[in-house]
Design a protein around this motif. Structure first.
Motif: not given
Length: 256
Positions: A206-227
């Motif tokens: 779970n610690a590994m899962f949460h670290k990956l989730e936090e790292f990817l969440s900081a680099r995620t667009n909430v809205f799909n601006t590309n479309a």
């Protein structure tokens, strides 16, 4: 890696504590084990198997942690981890742009399913130990009831040696009770030991899962601006056509 070492230390200390208890109370443990050497031997062997599997699985997380630390540190050339994060690493190793919220959800779902599948063997071992304890309980009760029934059926109360016969015949019912209690004790104790070690493995994952989730969440667009950006030229051209149609509609009556 701090969470990994913390959970590994807990597992090592807990296992050493159980081993010390077994050495200190070895006579009592030996007496419990020989009450039904076959069933209790299976329970003890299953417990040892579960302990070994837990340690193998937590040491197998080392490559996963190393890859995750390197990935979150920005290392460009990475080796793909061997097991749990293999699919996630293949999806992320060539990605340079931000991902969408749906993409993040898909990646994390894959990681969660892989981790849950990895713990299935430990969960099955715990359930097997509980089942073996219950099996020994019912087996011992059957032997106890059958022994008492046979003892009472063979007693002759007119005989002067009836008490000696009763005392000699109590060995089988008492042996059945010993089987019931000792197998239940070993089964529940084994499930507790393997369950605690499995919990530490789950916390490390779970610690590994949460670290990956936090790292990817900081680099995620909430809205799909590309479309939206790709649709802007089409929207502009449609607006130009509407403006031209309105303009032409206003100029045609003046010409007449």
């Amino acid at each position: 890696m701090d969470s990994f070492h913390k959970n590994l230390n807990r597992m090592a200390i807990f296992t050493a504590f159980i081993l010390c208890l077994g050495i200190i109370f070895y006579r009592l443990f030996f007496t419990i084990a020989i009450a039904n050497i076959y069933l209790n031997g299976i329970i003890i062997g299953t417990t040892l198997f579960g302990i070994i599997v837990c340690f193998i699985k937590i040491f197998a997380l080392l490559p996963e942690y190393r890859w995750l630390n390197a990935y979150t540190s920005g290392v460009k050339r990475l080796k793909v981890p061997p097991r749990l994060l293999h699919s996630v690493a293949l999806m992320l190793q060539f990605r340079r742009n931000k991902m969408t919220a749906n993409g993040l959800r898909g990646v994390m779902d894959i990681a969660m399913i892989r981790m849950e599948d990895d713990r299935e063997s430990i969960r099955y071992t715990v359930n097997t130990l509980v089942f073996l304890g219950l099996l020994g309980t019912f087996w011992g009760l059957i032997l106890t009831i059958g022994g008492f029934a046979e003892l009472i059926g063979n007693l002759n109360f007119n005989d002067e040696t009836v008490l000696e016969t009763m005392q000699a015949g109590l060995s089988r019912p008492l042996g059945g009770m010993a089987t019931a209690f000792t197998s239940s004790l070993l089964g529940l104790g084994g499930s507790l030991i393997v369950g605690f070690l499995g919990l530490q493995l789950q916390l490390a994952q779970n610690a590994m899962f949460h670290k990956l989730e936090e790292f990817l969440s900081a680099r995620t667009n909430v809205f799909n601006t590309n479309a939206l950006e790709s649709a802007l030229p089409q929207i502009e051209s449609a607006l130009d056509r509407i403006c031209n149609a309105v303009t032409s509609g206003k100029t045609e009556p003046t010409k007449k």
